[in-house]
Design an enzyme around this catalytic site. Structure first.
Site, mmCIF file in Angstrom:
data_model
loop_
_atom_site.group_PDB
_atom_site.id
_atom_site.type_symbol
_atom_site.label_atom_id
_atom_site.label_comp_id
_atom_site.label_asym_id
_atom_site.label_seq_id
_atom_site.Cartn_x
_atom_site.Cartn_y
_atom_site.Cartn_z
ATOM 1 N N SER A 1 0.821 -1.205 0.000
ATOM 2 C CA SER A 1 0.000 0.000 0.000
ATOM 3 C C SER A 1 0.859 1.262 0.000
ATOM 4 O O SER A 1 0.326 2.367 -0.059
ATOM 5 C CB SER A 1 -0.913 0.022 1.233
ATOM 6 N N ASN B 1 -5.232 4.909 0.918
ATOM 7 C CA ASN B 1 -4.354 5.395 1.983
ATOM 8 C C ASN B 1 -3.957 6.859 1.803
ATOM 9 O O ASN B 1 -3.554 7.510 2.770
ATOM 10 C CB ASN B 1 -3.116 4.512 2.102
ATOM 11 N N GLU C 1 -7.861 -2.349 -4.456
ATOM 12 C CA GLU C 1 -7.241 -1.414 -5.391
ATOM 13 C C GLU C 1 -6.254 -2.195 -6.263
ATOM 14 O O GLU C 1 -5.391 -2.909 -5.744
ATOM 15 C CB GLU C 1 -6.482 -0.326 -4.637
ATOM 16 N N HIS D 1 -4.190 -4.220 -3.653
ATOM 17 C CA HIS D 1 -4.257 -3.772 -2.266
ATOM 18 C C HIS D 1 -5.647 -4.045 -1.700
ATOM 19 O O HIS D 1 -6.609 -3.366 -2.023
ATOM 20 C CB HIS D 1 -3.930 -2.281 -2.170
#
Length: 291
Positions: free
Chosen positions: A120, A191, A153, A141
């Site tokens: 990430s 994130n 993701e 991710h």
């Protein structure tokens, strides 16, 4: 991608065991790999506990639970991954460790085996450079906790092949995940938003703006989140949050990514969250998905 595939998950921690749960629940034969037997056993226990709870809650039939458990094995030997169709790397966020693993697997698995990295914070392209076949490396991710969150993701490296992207999409559909495509940039989408927001919530707590309970209640009740930031951080683990935040801060130099002082104090005290029985809250049952 066949209906039932041979899947390996590298890393038996919180994220790895969660991804293994996703794979076996979908009917894939799954190997959970880590360096030591005790790590593997802890990961297998976490996965089996989740499957047992799913049966108890009626989300899986007893027969589905039995099949999932039968499809799950552990290993400390990379050579056991020789027949895998998909290898999902979920180890510590260290570029050299990830590159080394993919490089070693080049000599073990078939050239058509997909390499997925659950990074990430690191570059998918950089991780792929550890393999002689970077075209098969894809960033996937999984949002935490992986068995409960639908989103994954997907980030393509500079040399990711079209076939790898296509087969990855087929695999994600087979495990019931919703895919969003993101550029190969630090933090991807989730994130980039989540880490500074969580840090802001921690700073709000530090400053006395509210209690952990009131901030969690406000986020759930008014923003519509399924859980508040402190319950989420207890699931993720404060050590993981600290590592991700620091790596993103090192790359982006945005002060909102720098973890607040409370994070270091909690990590130093061993108050990591649910896995240690105490974080922002305390837990009688420290299993990740306990009641």
């Amino acid at each position: 991608m066949t209906k039932t595939s041979n899947v390996a998950v590298l890393g038996a921690g919180t994220m790895g065991s969660g991804i293994a749960t996703v794979a076996v629940r979908a009917g894939h034969r799954t190997i959970l790999y880590d360096l030591t037997e005790d790590r593997v056993e802890r990961g297998l226990t976490t996965t089996r506990d989740f499957l047992a709870k799913s049966v108890k809650l009626g989300r899986l039939t007893p027969e589905q639970g039995e099949t999932a458990n039968a499809n799950l094995i552990g290993s400390t030997e990379l050579t056991d991954l020789a027949d895998c169709d998909v290898v999902i790397e979920a180890v510590f966020e260290d570029l050299e460790v990830k590159k080394d693993l993919f490089g070693r697997l080049d000599d073990i698995v078939a050239e058509t085996t997909l390499f997925h990295t659950n990074t990430s914070t690191l570059s998918v392209t950089a991780i792929a450079s550890g393999s002689r076949h970077p075209e098969r490396v894809v960033g996937t991710h999984y949002c935490n906790p992986a068995p409960l969150m639908k989103l994954v993701e997907v980030a393509l490296g500079r040399h990711t092949a079209d076939w790898a992207h296509r087969v990855t999409s087929e695999f994600m559909a087979s495990v019931g995940k919703t895919v969003v495509i993101t550029k190969d940039m630090p933090g991807f989408i989730v994130n980039r938003f989540l880490i500074p927001w969580e840090n802001d919530c921690i700073r709000a707590l530090e400053s006395g703006l509210g209690t952990k309970e009131s901030i969690d209640a406000a986020v759930k009740g008014n923003l519509g989140h399924p859980m508040g930031p402190f319950r989420l951080l207890d699931i993720v683990g404060m050590d993981i949050h600290q590592q991700v935040a620091l790596r993103l801060y090192e790359q982006l130099r945005d002060p909102r990514f720098a973890p607040p002082p409370m994070v270091e104090r909690m990590v130093s005290a061993g108050d990591l969250g649910r896995k240690t029985g105490r974080g922002f809250y305390t837990y009688d049952d420290n299993r990740l998905f306990g009641s």
